[in-house]
Design a protein around this motif. Structure first.
Motif, mmCIF file in Angstrom:
data_model
loop_
_atom_site.group_PDB
_atom_site.id
_atom_site.type_symbol
_atom_site.label_atom_id
_atom_site.label_comp_id
_atom_site.label_asym_id
_atom_site.label_seq_id
_atom_site.Cartn_x
_atom_site.Cartn_y
_atom_site.Cartn_z
ATOM 1 N N ALA A 66 53.447 72.962 -24.345
ATOM 2 C CA ALA A 66 52.647 71.948 -25.036
ATOM 3 C C ALA A 66 51.851 72.620 -26.152
ATOM 4 C CB ALA A 66 51.697 71.256 -24.063
ATOM 5 N N GLN A 67 51.881 72.030 -27.334
ATOM 6 C CA GLN A 67 51.157 72.600 -28.470
ATOM 7 C C GLN A 67 49.672 72.246 -28.369
ATOM 8 O OE1 GLN A 67 51.802 71.192 -32.613
ATOM 9 N NE2 GLN A 67 52.487 73.307 -32.900
ATOM 10 N N VAL A 68 48.839 73.265 -28.470
ATOM 11 C CA VAL A 68 47.386 73.099 -28.400
ATOM 12 C C VAL A 68 46.814 73.473 -29.767
ATOM 13 C CG1 VAL A 68 45.270 73.826 -27.239
ATOM 14 C CG2 VAL A 68 47.411 73.702 -25.948
ATOM 15 N N ASN A 81 50.590 77.554 -27.746
ATOM 16 C CA ASN A 81 51.383 76.736 -26.825
ATOM 17 C C ASN A 81 51.049 77.121 -25.394
ATOM 18 O OD1 ASN A 81 52.806 75.327 -28.834
ATOM 19 N ND2 ASN A 81 54.268 77.001 -29.033
ATOM 20 N N SER A 82 51.162 76.149 -24.497
ATOM 21 C CA SER A 82 50.918 76.436 -23.084
ATOM 22 C C SER A 82 52.117 77.182 -22.496
ATOM 23 C CB SER A 82 50.660 75.143 -22.309
ATOM 24 O OG SER A 82 51.781 74.294 -22.374
ATOM 25 N N GLN A 87 49.147 76.798 -18.846
ATOM 26 C CA GLN A 87 47.913 77.481 -19.248
ATOM 27 C C GLN A 87 47.995 77.994 -20.678
ATOM 28 O OE1 GLN A 87 47.465 80.410 -16.124
ATOM 29 N NE2 GLN A 87 46.470 78.910 -14.791
ATOM 30 N N PHE A 88 46.813 78.043 -21.323
ATOM 31 C CA PHE A 88 46.719 78.607 -22.667
ATOM 32 C C PHE A 88 45.409 79.367 -22.792
ATOM 33 C CE2 PHE A 88 44.676 74.475 -22.978
ATOM 34 C CZ PHE A 88 43.546 74.723 -23.743
ATOM 35 N N SER A 89 45.378 80.319 -23.724
ATOM 36 C CA SER A 89 44.175 81.100 -24.030
ATOM 37 C C SER A 89 44.117 81.317 -25.530
ATOM 38 C CB SER A 89 44.207 82.463 -23.340
ATOM 39 O OG SER A 89 44.142 82.316 -21.946
ATOM 40 N N TYR A 98 34.048 72.412 -30.949
ATOM 41 C CA TYR A 98 35.458 72.415 -31.333
ATOM 42 C C TYR A 98 36.133 71.129 -30.851
ATOM 43 C CZ TYR A 98 34.843 77.413 -32.203
ATOM 44 O OH TYR A 98 34.417 78.617 -32.683
ATOM 45 N N GLN A 99 37.125 70.681 -31.619
ATOM 46 C CA GLN A 99 37.977 69.579 -31.207
ATOM 47 C C GLN A 99 39.301 70.197 -30.770
ATOM 48 O OE1 GLN A 99 36.704 69.507 -34.596
ATOM 49 N NE2 GLN A 99 34.860 68.632 -33.696
ATOM 50 N N VAL A 100 39.702 69.906 -29.537
ATOM 51 C CA VAL A 100 40.926 70.480 -28.980
ATOM 52 C C VAL A 100 41.892 69.326 -28.689
ATOM 53 C CG1 VAL A 100 41.908 71.875 -27.126
ATOM 54 C CG2 VAL A 100 39.585 72.344 -27.941
ATOM 55 N N SER A 101 43.146 69.494 -29.125
ATOM 56 C CA SER A 101 44.160 68.480 -28.833
ATOM 57 C C SER A 101 45.400 69.147 -28.254
ATOM 58 C CB SER A 101 44.522 67.689 -30.093
ATOM 59 O OG SER A 101 45.092 68.528 -31.064
ATOM 60 N N ALA A 102 46.011 68.442 -27.303
ATOM 61 C CA ALA A 102 47.258 68.890 -26.689
ATOM 62 C C ALA A 102 48.064 67.637 -26.393
ATOM 63 C CB ALA A 102 46.990 69.671 -25.415
#
Length: 176
Positions: A66-68, A81-82, A87-89, A98-102
Motif C-alpha cells: 500500500a502506498q503511504v 510502501n507497506s 507495516q511502514f517506517s 502531518y497529513q498521512v494517506s494510505a
C-alpha cells in the motif's frame, strides 16, 4: 361529466404515484457532493527518529504494497510502501503536524520527538483502507427491492385509478 371524473381519477393517480415513488426517482435536483468530516488530530511519537505505522483493510488484514504518502502543509515530504505485514517506517521527520494517506484512508497527526511527546501519544499509526461509502446512497435503482417497490406502487396506483373511475361513472341505482 364523464371527462371531469376521468380528470379527477388521473389527478388522484398522479398523487398516489408521487407518494409511492422512491424519492430518488422523483427528485430533479442535483446530488450535493459528500462533505468530509473533520478528523481529530492524533498525537504520535517518533520512535528512534522514525514514524511507524501499519496499513490494514476493513477486516484488519495487512495490506502489502500500500502506498503511504506523508504531507506537511500540502507539500509531500515522504512516500513509501507497506511491507508484507502492512507495516511502514519513515525516517527524517521532525516534530510537527502531518497529513498521512494510505489507499483511500487519510489522517492528520501531530508528530512528537521521544523527549517532547505527551504521555497520551501513541508509538505508531494504524491506517484502515477500505472502499469509501457515502451515507444515504440507495445504490442501484434496479436492485430487487427498488424494482419490487416500483412495480407494487404502479400496480396499486393503476388499480386505485380504475376503481375510482368506475365509482365515478356508475350512477346510483334507480329504485322502481
Amino acid at each position: 361529466m364523464k371527462s371531469f371524473g376521468l380528470v379527477k381519477s388521473l389527478a388522484v393517480a398522479a398523487v398516489c404515484a408521487g407518494v409511492l415513488s422512491p424519492a430518488g426517482i422523483v427528485s430533479a435536483g442535483e446530488v450535493a457532493p459528500a462533505v468530509k468530516p473533520v478528523a481529530p488530530v492524533s498525537d504520535i511519537t517518533l520512535v528512534s527518529g522514525q514514524l511507524n505505522g501499519r496499513v490494514v483493510d476493513a477486516q484488519g488484514v495487512s495490506l502489502n504494497g500500500a502506498q503511504v504518502v506523508i504531507k506537511q502543509n500540502g507539500q509531500e515530504v515522504a512516500r513509501t510502501n507497506s511491507d508484507k505485514n502492512g507495516q511502514f517506517s519513515v525516517n527524517g521527520l521532525k516534530g510537527g503536524v502531518y497529513q498521512v494517506s494510505a489507499g483511500n484512508s487519510e489522517g492528520t497527526y501531530r508528530v512528537w520527538t521521544e523527549r517532547t511527546a505527551p504521555p497520551s501519544s501513541k508509538n505508531g499509526i494504524v491506517m484502515v483502507s477500505s472502499p469509501s461509502t457515502v451515507r444515504a446512497q440507495g445504490g442501484s435503482l434496479f436492485n430487487p427491492v427498488n424494482t419490487t417497490a416500483i412495480i407494487l406502487g404502479a400496480t396499486g396506483t393503476t388499480l386505485g385509478a380504475v376503481a375510482l373511475n368506475e365509482a365515478n361513472n356508475n350512477d346510483a341505482p334507480k329504485t322502481p
